[in-house]
Scaffold this motif. Structure first.
Motif, PDB file in Angstrom:
ATOM      1  N   GLY A 118       0.572  -1.206   0.144  1.00  0.00           N
ATOM      2  CA  GLY A 118       0.027   0.029  -0.198  1.00  0.00           C
ATOM      3  C   GLY A 118       1.015   1.265   0.037  1.00  0.00           C
ATOM      4  N   SER A 119       2.130   1.252  -0.197  1.00  0.00           N
ATOM      5  CA  SER A 119       3.062   2.323  -0.054  1.00  0.00           C
ATOM      6  C   SER A 119       2.540   3.346  -1.189  1.00  0.00           C
TER       7      SER A 119
ATOM      8  N   ALA B  47      -0.351   3.420  -2.582  1.00  0.00           N
ATOM      9  CA  ALA B  47      -1.467   4.126  -2.345  1.00  0.00           C
ATOM     10  C   ALA B  47      -1.384   5.538  -1.524  1.00  0.00           C
ATOM     11  N   GLY B  48      -0.444   5.189  -0.794  1.00  0.00           N
ATOM     12  CA  GLY B  48      -0.359   6.369   0.346  1.00  0.00           C
ATOM     13  C   GLY B  48       0.309   7.610  -0.291  1.00  0.00           C
ATOM     14  N   GLU B  49       0.945   7.309  -1.431  1.00  0.00           N
ATOM     15  CA  GLU B  49       1.787   8.383  -2.320  1.00  0.00           C
ATOM     16  C   GLU B  49       1.050   9.021  -3.260  1.00  0.00           C
TER      17      GLU B  49
END
Lengths: 126, 222, 998, 412
Positions: free
Chosen positions: C965-966, C968-970
Motif C-alpha cells: 500500500g505504499s 496508495a499512500g503516495e
C-alpha cells in the motif's frame, strides 16, 4: 506477555505503515483525536523494504503542517519497533498517553470534547 | 511540464479570511505530476484550512473538487455546480488555471500555488528548469542545451569568460551552459558550427512582444 | 520430513506447494527448532521470530502438511518411491485440536521445572508450551515431571482449569505407519557441551555462559525480557568477552572441524549487546581466524569493528579464572601475537560453542544405515549437494554439517527439489484441494453485518463485559446479528457461525476476539464455507489489544472493546468482495547460463517433468568449471562435467541454445516471452539466472609482468599440465585475498583459502623438498575443510599471516622473484626467492550481471552480485516473483554449494510451475485509470516492479503486488486504492469511533 | 628479543629438518600447530624472561630454521612442565619436543653438570656417586638410630628381601645428605608394618637423562633397577617423594621396559591407602599450622597423582588450604627440566620461582608440603631469594610432616 499499558489507545490495523496518508491523520484530529502515533517496523526490517521510511517522511510533513495550522506537531509521533518488542509498545503507549495528557485535549474540541479518546494508527507490519 | 509549488497555508488562509464557504479546486494535469496540486494535496489543504479556521473560532465550510485540467473551458464549466454558492475559490492549478476560473466565475479566485518554471524531474521529488519559453528556439545551434535559460546572462555567444572549472560565476553549483554546449558540440564533432557569430536575439517573439497567441486555422472547429 | 526446524519447515512448504503431501515428524512438542531461541540473526539482524512466524503459521495451517509432534522415526524399509516408515508418537496428554493455547492450565500447575528452551535460565511448568509463538499453538504435559501421571490421585489442577477440556491423561504412546516416496532428514544439531573444556570454567563460574544462553538473555521473549543482565546477580555487564572455537578446531576433543557459524554469531551478539546496553559496553572477541565468508558477512565484520567498536583480539584462550571476590568477575590471561602476555578482567564470558550431531541424530543415521562422517554428521554423496548414501533419502541443514540459516534454507529447498524430481509422476495425486460452495454475489445488497464476540475462556470474559459489548453492537448501523461465544474459534462455534451467516443472510462478519495474525485465515475459511467472499470479514482484537493489556481496568477495557468493535463495524460496511485474478502458468523454464549450476537446475527441472530452455552465451557448456581439475573432496571435476553435459544433451525436455544470449524479455511470472539473439521466441513461466562469475585478473604483485606469477586457476592448469617448474621448484608461494576484502571489493571470495590449501598439498606431495608458503590474512577453511588445513600443516606447508598494513612485498631483482613478508610469530622478515607465485584472485560477478539487471529489472548488491529477495526467507528468489538465481551469480561459492543452490532454485521454480493457476493474494492495489496522471510516482516507489505505465496510465500487475500500500499512500491524485485497506476505511473507523451510538 | 630484526632467508630453511624431528618423535605430531597462542598464555614463564615462548620455539622448528633451533636457549630454559600444551587443541606436547631437541646435543655440550650426574649414576648406580660401602654403612647407621628411637633392638631394615610386597626405590640424596629423611620414611613403614625391601645393589630410582634427552644413558641408568626389582620378585615398585624419579620410572617403563610389566606407585598413594585401611595412625591434632601442598609437574600433571596426596594431607592436617591454581593446572616451581643442575641459569630460575612464591604467599600457609627432592631444593632457594615473603614459610616432604603426627603401634 500481557504487559499493562494505558487504555486510551485505539489501534487501526494497516498492511504497512507505508500505506498511511496525510489526510487520514488530519481527519483523525478533525474527528476528535487528541494524539496520533504511527507505528512501523524497524528501519531496514520492513518486509516491503521501504514502506516505513516513506511513512516517516509523510509523518514529518504532517507534523510541520500541524505546527503551521495551530494543532501542534508534537501531538503526532512515529515509532519504529519490531513485532517481538511487546515491552517497547507498552512503553510507547504509556509515554504518548502521558505526553498528550500534558498537552491537554485537542484544541479543536477545547470546550466540548467528543469522546476524549486518543486514537492511534498502528501500521501493522505483517 | 509546468512546475509549481504550494504557498504557505497561512498566506492562503489570509486570502480567504473573510469567506464562510470556500471551494478548493485541484488540477489533475501538470501540478499533479509535480505533486503540488492533485486531489491529495487539495484535500490536505482543505482539512488544514478547516482546522485553522475552527481554531480561530471562525469556522469555514470547504468544498473540494479536482478538475481533469483547469486550462480548457469545458472542464472549467463543469465546475459551475461545485462553486455556485462558494464565497471564494482557491485554485491549486498553475497560473493559467487560476485565470481561467477568474474569467469564468465572478467570485474571488486566489492562487494556492506559485508557478515556477517549465522543466522536468531529475529524480523523484527534484525538478529542474530547462526551457525559458523564448518563442524562438536556438537549441539546434547549441547541441540541445539552451543558453537562454541555463546561462544566467542568456548570452548567445558565450561563454562570458567569468566561468571557473565549468561553473557559472554566479554560483559554483550552477553549470556554465556554454561549457556544457562546448563539451557537447566537441563530442558530436560540430565545434566549427559554434564559430558562427549569432546576431542579437529577436525578443519580440518572447515576453517582450506582449502576451502571445498561437492559432491553428487548420484545426479550428466552427 | 524428519525434523521441523527452519530446514524441515522450508522443505515441507516447498513440497506441499508443489503438489506433494508431506508428513512433518518433529521430536519436540512444537515446530521451529533452534531458530525461535535466537534473538536476532546475522547478517541482517532481523529478529528471528519475525522471519520464522510467517513460515510457522503457513506450515502449521497448510492443508497438505501433517505435523506429527513428539514423534521419532523407529524404522525405515522399502526403496525410493515406496518407503514404509514406522513412527513412534509419545503421548502429549493434551488434544492439540481442542487446546486453544489460552494458558489457564499452566497458571494452575504447581510444578516448576528448568525451561530447556530458555537454556535453563528460566522456569516453566510441567504443563507448558515450548515457546510463546509455538505452532501447534497447544500445551503439552512433561511426562517425567507431572505429579498426576506418576500418581493418578495427585494434583489434576490443570484438568479443572481447562475450559476446553483438552487435557486427557489416558493418552498413550502410539506407533504410526507411513507410506512415503521420499525422505528428507533435517533433525538439526546440538550445541557442544562447554563443560567438557574444564579450563573455561563453564558450570563452575556463574558468569561464564554459552552463546545460546546469551541469546536467551538478549531475547525480548527470554527470561529477562531482553534486559541484558548477568543471570548471576542481575547486574548490567560493562565488559564482555567472547571466546571462539569452543569445541571446534580441536583435534584433541575429536572436534577437528570448524562449526562455520560461531564467528558471525559472536559478532552479532556483540553488536546487539551493545544496542541493549544503556551505558557504553566493551565487547572483545578472542579468535584465531575471523571466518566471515558468507554473502555480506565481511561488511558485517568491518562495520562491527570500525563503526560499532567491537574489539577483536587474535588469541586462543588458555583458561578462564575467577576473581575470588563477591563480583565473581572473570580473569583471562592471554597472549598477543608478538608473544607478550596481557591479563584482563571481564564481567561476563560467552563461549562460542560449536555445533555437533546429537546422540539421537546419530542413532537416526545408524537406524537408516546412512554413511556418517568421522564426526557423526551425515555424509552427502559427492557433487549432489543433498543426496545421502541411501537413494531416495535426502539430507539438509546442520544434520550434514554445520551451516548458517541462509545455507540451511537453500539446502532445504534443494532437498525439496530433489524429492520433487524423484516423485515427479505422483505430483498432485495425494494432495487435497478444498472445495467451497459457490460464492453468493452480494455486490448489490446493503451491508448486513454479523458481530461475534468471544470470551476466550477467561482471557477476555474475565476483564471485558462481553454481554455489554454484544448489546452495544446490536445498536450499530448495519448490524443485524450480535452474539457471544465461549471460544469462537473452536470447531463447534465455527459450525454455528456458518449457520447464522446462512440463516441471517449476512454479507459481512466482524469477530471480536484475538489477533488476526494467527486466527484470520481460520475465520475466512468458515466465511468461504458459508459461500461469502472471505474479504468481507474483519477482526477486532479485544484480547491482545484489550483484555490482556488492561487487566486491572475492566470498565475502561470494556469501553475500549466497544470502541474497537465500533471501528471494525464502520470499516466492515465499506468492505467489498475481492476476487483474486489469476494468471495461467506456462509450464516451461528458461535457464540462462550453461555452467554447472545452470545444467543442474535444468536437469532437476526436467526430472520434475518441465520443459527447459537452456541459453548459454559461449559456444559450449561447462562455464568456469572447465578450468577446475579437482573438487574439494577430490572429485574428478572434468569427468563429472563431461557426464553432466552428456545428460543435458540427452535429455529430451531440455532445448539447448549455445552461442546465444537473451535479447529481450516481456511479461511477468507464469507468462514470460523472451527473444533470443538468434531470433528464437520462447514462452516460459520462470527464469533461473545462473550466469556464473569470473576470476579477477590482478594488477598487484607483478601479475602479468613476470611469468612465474599466476592466478589459482592458472596454477591448477599448469600443475595438471605437468609444468616442470613445479618439480624443480625450491620455493612455491601463494598469496591470499588478492582483490578480495579490499575497499573496492568489500567481500570475501570464500573458496580461495580451501583451493590454495588443496593446491599446496598437491605441490608438497609432488615435491616434498620444496618450501610451500601460503601468505594469508585469515584462513577461512570453514566446515570440514578445516581437516584439509590441518593436513596441509602436517605435511609442512608453511602458513604466514600478513596484515593489511604490511602486505607481502613482491619484487623482481636480477631476474629473480623476491617476496618479503614478516613472520607473524617471530616478527622477523622472511625473504623468499619464489619459483612460482600463485595469487588467490577474487571471484567477480559476471560482466553480464548489469545486462540481466536491466533485462529483468533485478537489483544488484554493491559488489555487483544479484540481490536476493531475503537472505533467509527467500535466498534463491528475486524480489519480483518467478525469477530465481543460482551459482556464482549469487556470490562466490564452491562447486558442491553451487550444485546445492542450483537444485534449490529448481525446487523453488518447480513450486510455481506446479501450479495451473497463479493467484494474487487478495490484498493488492488497484489503479483508476481515468484519475491517473501517469506521473510515475508508483512505478519509482514499488520495490516489486508491480506498477507499469501502459497507454498513458499506470496499471498494477496484481500477481506481483505484495499489498503493502505504499503507492496508495503516495499517489498524488489518489488514483490508487489498496483493496480492503483504503483511506476511506481508515477514516470511517475513526469517525465510527467518535460518533455516538444510534 | 635478541634476533628480532634479523631476516630469515628462505633459502636457508631446511624442509627436511621437520621430517628429521618428526622421525625422532614417532607419534607426537607437532607440525599441525595453529600458532594460536594458547601455549604462550598457558606457560607461566613466557612473560618472565625472553626466549621462553613455546610458540616461537616450535615455529622455528616448523619453519625448518635448524641452526636457530639449536642456538635457541629456550631448549634449556623450558622446565618441561607441560602446562603449556596440556590442553593443546592440536594435541602437541612441548615437553617431548624440548626433550627430543636436547637429545640432539653432543653430551659434552649439555649445560650444567647434568651429564656428569648421568655418568656417575651409570658408574656408581646412584646419581650422587655414593660408594657401596658408604651406602651400606649409612643404612646400618640408620638401623641403629631406629633401634634406639623405636626401643626395638631387633629392628632390621629388610635388605634384598626376596618376595617382599613393596620394592622401595628412592633418591641418592636420602643417603648422601638427608639420611634422616630416609629414616623418617622407614619409621613410617615400620609404623604401618608393611612388607617391603630395599636393594643394596640398585636403589636410586632417579634418572637425570629424563632431562638430557639421551635415551642410551636413560636405559643404562634405569634398566638395572627394574631388573633388580624382577630379581627380588617383589609385587609393587614404590617410588619416593621425587617428581622426576616417579616420572622416569613410569614413563621409562612405558617407553623402554621390554620385560613383564609391574605396578609402579608413588609413595604418597601407598601411604594414603595405608591410612585409609587404618594400618597407619596419624594424630589429627598434631599439626596446628596452616599447610598447603605443591604439585610437582612430573607427579601431578604428567603422571596424574594429585588427589591421593591431598586426601592423605587432609586426613591429618586440621587447616589445609589449596594453592590457586592447583592439581593438574598447578604452576611449576621453576626448577624443572634439570634446572637445579644448570647453575648458569640460576637468575632465570630465580625469576621463574617468583610466580610460585606469589602463589604460596597468597595462601598464607606456614608450611608447604613439597613432595619432590628437586622442587624442595628450589623452594629452599626461594626462601633465601625472597626472605621476607617466601622466607616466612617452611618447606618439607609429606613424610617429614607425617612423622610429627605419627602414632607408633603399642609394644606388646
Amino acid at each position: 506477555m500481557r504487559l499493562q499499558y494505558a487504555t486510551n489507545i485505539r489501534i487501526v490495523e494497516m498492511t504497512c505503515s507505508g500505506n498511511i496518508d496525510h489526510r487520514v491523520i488530519l481527519n483523525a484530529f478533525e474527528e476528535g483525536a487528541d494524539g496520533v502515533f504511527v507505528a512501523g517496523c524497524m528501519e531496514g526490517d520492513c518486509h516491503f523494504l521501504k514502506g516505513n521510511i516513506r511513512a516517516r517522511k509523510r509523518v514529518n510533513a504532517v507534523k510541520k503542517l500541524l505546527d503551521e495550522i495551530g494543532i501542534g506537531g508534537d501531538r503526532l509521533e512515529m515509532y519504529n519497533l519490531s513485532s517481538a518488542q511487546g515491552g517497547r509498545f507498552a512503553e510507547i503507549a504509556n509515554d504518548i498517553t502521558a505526553k498528550i495528557k500534558d498537552l491537554g485535549p485537542n484544541p479543536l474540541f477545547k470546550n466540548s470534547s467528543c469522546c476524549g479518546c486518543s486514537c492511534s494508527k498502528e501500521g501493522g507490519d505483517q | 511540464m509546468i512546475i509549481a509549488q504550494q504557498k504557505q497555508i497561512k498566506e492562503i488562509a489570509a486570502m480567504v479570511s473573510d469567506c464562510k464557504k470556500v471551494a478548493l479546486i485541484g488540477c489533475a494535469g501538470c501540478v499533479t505530476v509535480c505533486l503540488s496540486g492533485g486531489e491529495k494535496e487539495t484535500e490536505i489543504m482543505a482539512a488544514a484550512l478547516r482546522i485553522m479556521r475552527k481554531l480561530e473560532g471562525n469556522p469555514v465550510e470547504t468544498i473540494t473538487f479536482t478538475a481533469t485540467r483547469q486550462c480548457d473551458p469545458e472542464y472549467v464549466e463543469a465546475l459551475d455546480g461545485v462553486v455556485k454558492d462558494a464565497d471564494a475559490i482557491i485554485s491549486l492549478a498553475c497560473g493559467v488555471g487560476v485565470q481561467y476560473l477568474a474569467e469564468r466565475f465572478d467570485k474571488w479566485v486566489v492562487p494556492a500555488l506559485d508557478t515556477n518554471f517549465i522543466g522536468g524531474s531529475k529524480v523523484h521529488g527534484v525538478w529542474e528548469e530547462k526551457c525559458g519559453m523564448c518563442g524562438d528556439c536556438v537549441l539546434h545551434k547549441t547541441g540541445g542545451i539552451c543558453p537562454i535559460i541555463r546561462c544566467s546572462k542568456s548570452i548567445l555567444n558565450g561563454p562570458c569568460g567569468g566561468s571557473q572549472y565549468g561553473k557559472c560565476e554566479i554560483s559554483k553549483d550552477v553549470d556554465c551552459a556554454w561549457q556544457l554546449i562546448y563539451d557537447r558540440m566537441k563530442s558530436l564533432g560540430k565545434l566549427d558550427k559554434l564559430m558562427a557569430i549569432q546576431p542579437p536575439k529577436d525578443w519580440t517573439k518572447s515576453r517582450d512582444g506582449g502576451p502571445r497567441r498561437a492559432v491553428r486555422e487548420d484545426v479550428m472547429i466552427g | 520430513m524428519v525434523g521441523a526446524g527452519i530446514a524441515g519447515i522450508q522443505a515441507s512448504l516447498d513440497l506441499a506447494e508443489s503438489g506433494y503431501y508431506v508428513y512433518l515428524v518433529e521430536s519436540t512438542t512444537a515446530i521451529g527448532g533452534t531458530m525461535p531461541m535466537l534473538d536476532k540473526t546475522f547478517p541482517t539482524n532481523d529478529c528471528s521470530m519475525c522471519i520464522l512466524s510467517p513460515k510457522l503459521v503457513e506450515c502449521g495451517r497448510h492443508l497438505n502438511i501433517k505435523i506429527l509432534t513428539s514423534s521419532d522415526v523407529q524404522e525405515v524399509a522399502g526403496e525410493p518411491g515406496n518407503f514404509n516408515v514406522k513412527i513412534r508418537q509419545r503421548p502429549r496428554f493434551v488434544d492439540a485440536n481442542k487446546c486453544t493455547g489460552c494458558g489457564s492450565c499452566s497458571e494452575e500447575c504447581p510444578i516448576k521445572v528448568d525451561d530447556e528452551f530458555n537454556q535453563d535460565l528460566g522456569k516453566r511448568k510441567a504443563i507448558y508450551k515450548l515457546y510463546a509463538q509455538a505452532y501447534p499453538n497447544a500445551y503439552a504435559i512433561d511426562k517425567a515431571k507431572c505429579l498426576r501421571i506418576k500418581n493418578p490421585k495427585a494434583c489434576g489442577k490443570c484438568l479443572k482449569a481447562c475450559q476446553a477440556d483438552a487435557i486427557n491423561f489416558e493418552m498413550a504412546e502410539e506407533t504410526i505407519d507411513l507410506n512415503v516416496g521420499a525422505i528428507v532428514l533435517s533433525p538439526g544439531f546440538e550445541k557442544f557441551d562447554a563443560s567438557a573444556l574444564f579450563y573455561y570454567g563453564y558450570g563452575k563460574f556463574p558468569n561464564v555462559l554459552t552463546s545460546l544462553e546469551f541469546e536467551r538473555v538478549l531475547s525480548a521473549s527470554g527470561p529477562f525480557q531482553g534486559h541484558m543482565v548477568r543471570p548471576y546477580d542481575g547486574k548490567e555487564p560493562k565488559k564482555i568477552a567472547w571466546i571462539q572455537c569452543v569445541g571446534s578446531r580441536n583435534t584433541k576433543e575429536k572436534h577437528g572441524y570448524c562449526s562455520s557459524v560461531c564467528c558471525m554469531y559472536a559478532i552479532k551478539e556483540a553488536v546487539i549487546a551493545k544496542e541493549h546496553s544503556h551505558e557504553p559496553l566493551e565487547t572483545t572477541i578472542f579468535f584465531m581466524d575471523m571466518r566471515t565468508f558468507g554473502k555480506g558477512f565481511e561488511k558485517y565484520y568491518d562495520r562491527a569493528r570500525d563503526e560499532k567498536g567491537v574489539r577483536f583480539v587474535r588469541s586462543r584462550i588458555y583458561e578462564v579464572t575467577e576473581k575470588n571476590d563477591e563480583s565473581k568477575n572473570l580473569i583471562i590471561r592471554y597472549s598477543n601475537e608478538d608473544g607478550t602476555i596481557s591479563t584482563e578482567e571481564f564481567d561476563m564470558v560467552v563461549l562460542s560453542v560449536g555445533l555437533q550431531p546429537s546422540k539421537s541424530v546419530m542413532e537416526l543415521g545408524e537406524k537408516l544405515g546412512l554413511d556418517m562422517n568421522q564426526y557423526g554428521f551425515a555424509d552427502t554423496q559427492k557433487l549432489t549437494g543433498v543426496n545421502s548414501s541411501k537413494p531416495g533419502i535426502y539430507v539438509s541443514g546442520a544434520f550434514c554439517g554445520p551451516k548458517d540459516i541462509p545455507e540451511t534454507v537453500m539446502q532445504a529447498s534443494a532437498a525439496a527439489g530433489a524429492s520433487a524430481s524423484l516423485l515427479a509422476e505422483s505430483r498432485g495425486t495425494k494432495v487435497t484441494e478444498k472445495e467451497y460452495p459457490a460464492e453468493k454475489d452480494v455486490s448489490g445488497q446493503d451491508p448486513r453485518i454479523g458481530v461475534f464476540v468471544c470470551h476466550c475462556g477467561v482471557n477476555i470474559g474475565s476483564v471485558v463485559n462481553v454481554p455489554g459489548v454484544v448489546e452495544m453492537a446490536k445498536g450499530l448501523p448495519n448490524v443485524v446479528y450480535s452474539g457471544e461465544y465461549l471460544y469462537v474459534c473452536s470447531q463447534d462455534s465455527q459450525n454455528t457461525m456458518r449457520q447464522i451467516v446462512e440463516e441471517n443472510g449476512l454479507n459481512r462478519v466482524v469477530v471480536a476476539s484475538c489477533s488476526p495474525r494467527t486466527h484470520k485465515p481460520l475465520f475466512q475459511e468458515t466465511m468461504m464455507e458459508a459461500g461469502v467472499n472471505r474479504y468481507l470479514f474483519e477482526m477486532a482484537n479485544i484480547r491482545d489489544q484489550c483484555s490482556w493489556v488492561h487487566q486491572n481496568e475492566p470498565d475502561k477495557a470494556t469501553e475500549k472493546a466497544k470502541d474497537l468493535v465500533k471501528m471494525m463495524v464502520a470499516k466492515s460496511a465499506l468492505l467489498s468482495p475481492i476476487h483474486q485474478p489469476s494468471v495461467d502458468v506456462t509450464k516451461a523454464a528458461m535457464i540462462i547460463g550453461g555452467g554447472v549450476s545452470g545444467m543442474n537446475s535444468a536437469l532437476s527441472l526436467a526430472d520434475q517433468g518441465y520443459k527447459v530452455y537452456l541459453v548459454e552465451k559461449a559456444d559450449s557448456l561447462g562455464g568456469i568449471a572447465r578450468r577446475i581439475k579437482q573438487g574439494f573432496r577430490g572429485e574428478d571435476v572434468q569427468e563429472y562435467l563431461a557426464e553432466l553435459i552428456d545428460k543435458v544433451k540427452a535429455n529430451s525436455l531440455i532445448e539447448l541454445f549455445t552461442g546465444t544470449e537473451v535479447q529481450d524479455v516481456k511479461g511477468f511470472v507464469g507468462n514470460f516471452k523472451s527473444t533470443l539473439s538468434n531470433g528464437a521466441q520462447i514462452q516460459h513461466g520462470v527464469v533461473i539466472i545462473a550466469i556464473g562469475g569470473e576470476e579477477y585478473l590482478p594488477t598487484e604483485y607483478l601479475y602479468g609482468k613476470n611469468n612465474r606469477v599466476m592466478t589459482q586457476l592458472e596454477m591448477e592448469e599448469a600443475m595438471t599440465a605437468g609444468d616442470s617448474r613445479f618439480d624443480q621448484a625450491k620455493n612455491i608461494v601463494m598469496i591470499q585475498c588478492v582483490g578480495s576484502r579490499e575497499p573496492e571489493r568489500g567481500y570475501c571470495s570464500r573458496v580461495c583459502c580451501t583451493k590454495s590449501i588443496k593446491l599446496a598439498i598437491k605441490a608438497k606431495d609432488k615435491n616434498p623438498d620444496a618450501n610451500v608458503f601460503i601468505l594469508y590474512r585469515d584462513i577461512r577453511s570453514y566446515g570440514f575443510f578445516e581437516d584439509m588445513y590441518t593436513e596441509a600443516r602436517r605435511k609442512g606447508v608453511i602458513f604466514i599471516r600478513y596484515s593489511v598494513e604490511q602486505k607481502p612485498l613482491v619484487e623482481e631483482a636480477g631476474g629473480k622473484l623476491m617476496i618479503t613478508v614478516t613472520d607473524h610469530v617471530l616478527g622477523q622478515p622472511v625473504v623468499i626467492e619464489a619459483d612460482i607465485l600463485g595469487l588467490a584472485a577474487a571471484k567477480l560477478a559476471s560482466r553480464d550481471n548489469k545486462k540481466m539487471n536491466s533485462l529483468f529489472k533485478v537489483p544488484l548488491n554493491e559488489d555487483g552480485f544479484f540481490l536476493e529477495a531475503h537472505m533467509k526467507l527467500r535466498p534463491v528468489d528475486f524480489a519480483s516473483e518467478g525469477i530465481f538465481m543460482a551459482g556464482l551469480a549469487h556470490g562466490p561459492k564452491n562447486l558442491e554449494e553451487n550444485i546445492s543452490q542450483a537444485k534449490a532454485a529448481a525446487g523453488r521454480a518447480g513450486v510455481i510451475l506446479s501450479k495451473s493457476k497463479l493467484e494474487s493474494h487478495g490484498v493488492t492495489a488497484v489503479v483508476q485509470p481515468d484519475k491517473c496522471a501517469a506521473c510515475l510516482t508508483c512505478v519509482r516507489l514499488c520495490p516489486y516492479g508491480a506498477p507499469k505505465v501502459r497507454n498513458y496510465a499506470a496499471e498494477i500487475e496484481s500477481v506481483l503486488c505484495q499489498g503493502c500500500g505504499s503507492c496508495a499512500g503516495e499517489c498524488p491524485n489518489k488514483a490508487i486504492t489498496l483493496q480492503g485497506y483504503n483511506d476511506r476505511m481508515y477514516m470511517s473507523m475513526v469517525n465510527g469511533l467518535c460518533k455516538e451510538v444510534l | 628479543m635478541e634476533n628480532a630484526v634479523e631476516t630469515i632467508q628462505a633459502s636457508k630453511l631446511n624442509p627436511k629438518f621437520r621430517e628429521r624431528v618428526a622421525g625422532l618423535l614417532k607419534n607426537y605430531d607437532f607440525a599441525q600447530c595453529l600458532t594460536c597462542g594458547m601455549c604462550t598464555a598457558g606457560c607461566p614463564y613466557s612473560d618472565i624472561h625472553e626466549n621462553n615462548d613455546p610458540r616461537k620455539f616450535l615455529r622455528k622448528i616448523n619453519l625448518g630454521m635448524e641452526e636457530e633451533v639449536f642456538a635457541d636457549p629456550y631448549i634449556w630454559y623450558c622446565t618441561m612442565c607441560e602446562r603449556c600444551t596440556i590442553e593443546c587443541p592440536m594435541g602437541i606436547n612441548m615437553a617431548v619436543v624440548t626433550r627430543t631437541m636436547r637429545g640432539q646435543f653432543d653430551k659434552d655440550k649439555i649445560p650444567g653438570y647434568m651429564q656428569t650426574i648421568a655418568r656417575e649414576h651409570i658408574e656408581s648406580g646412584n646419581q650422587m656417586n655414593v660408594g657401596q660401602v658408604d651406602y651400606e654403612e649409612t643404612l646400618e647407621w640408620i638401623q641403629d638410630e631406629m633401634r634406639e628411637e623405636l626401643e626395638d633392638p631387633e629392628f632390621t631394615i629388610p635388605l634384598n628381601k626376596k618376595g617382599a610386597k613393596y620394592f622401595y626405590g628412592f633418591n641418592a640424596r636420602d643417603i648422601k645428605i638427608y639420611a634422616n629423611e630416609l629414616q623418617t620414611t622407614l619409621k613410617i613403614f615400620y609404623a604401618a608394618g608393611i612388607d617391603y625391601t630395599i636393594s643394596t645393589k640398585r636403589w636410586d630410582a632417579t634418572n637425570i637423562s629424563l632431562f638430557t634427552g639421551h635415551n642410551d644413558d636413560f636405559n643404562a641408568i634405569s634398566q638395572p633397577i627394574w631388573e633388580e626389582f624382577i630379581k627380588l620378585g617383589c609385587e609393587q615398585f614404590i617410588v619416593t617423594e621425587c617428581g622426576h624419579a616417579f616420572r622416569s620410572m613410569k614413563w621409562g617403563q612405558r617407553m623402554f621396559w621390554k620385560g613383564e610389566m609391574f605396578p609402579i606407585r608413588h609413595i604418597l598413594e601407598l601411604l594414603n591407602e595405608l591410612v585409609k585401611e587404618g594400618k597407619l595412625k596419624l594424630d589429627p591434632e598434631a599439626i596446628t599450622e596452616l599447610v598447603t601442598y605443591h604439585d610437582p609437574c612430573n607427579t601431578a600433571r604428567k603422571e596424574g597423582v594429585w588427589e591421593a596426596p591431598r586426601e592423605l594431607a587432609k586426613s591429618f592436617i586440621k587447616n589445609f588450604v589449596d594453592m590457586n591454581p592447583n592439581g593438574k593446572m598447578n604452576y611449576c616451581c621453576g626448577a624443572g627440566g634439570g634446572g637445579m643442575a644448570m647453575p648458569e641459569f640460576n637468575e632465570k630460575r630465580k625469576a621463574k620461582g617468583k610466580r610460585k612464591v606469589d602463589q604460596v604467599v597468597e595462601t598464607g600457609a606456614e608450611i608447604v608440603i613439597v613432595p619432590c627432592h628437586n622442587c624442595i631444593d628450589q623452594f629452599n632457594d626461594l626462601n633465601k631469594w625472597y626472605p621476607d615473603t617466601k622466607g616466612k614459610s617452611k618447606n618439607m616432604h609429606m613424610c617429614t610432616l607425617m612423622e610429627r603426627a605419627l602414632i607408633l603401634p603399642e609394644k606388646e
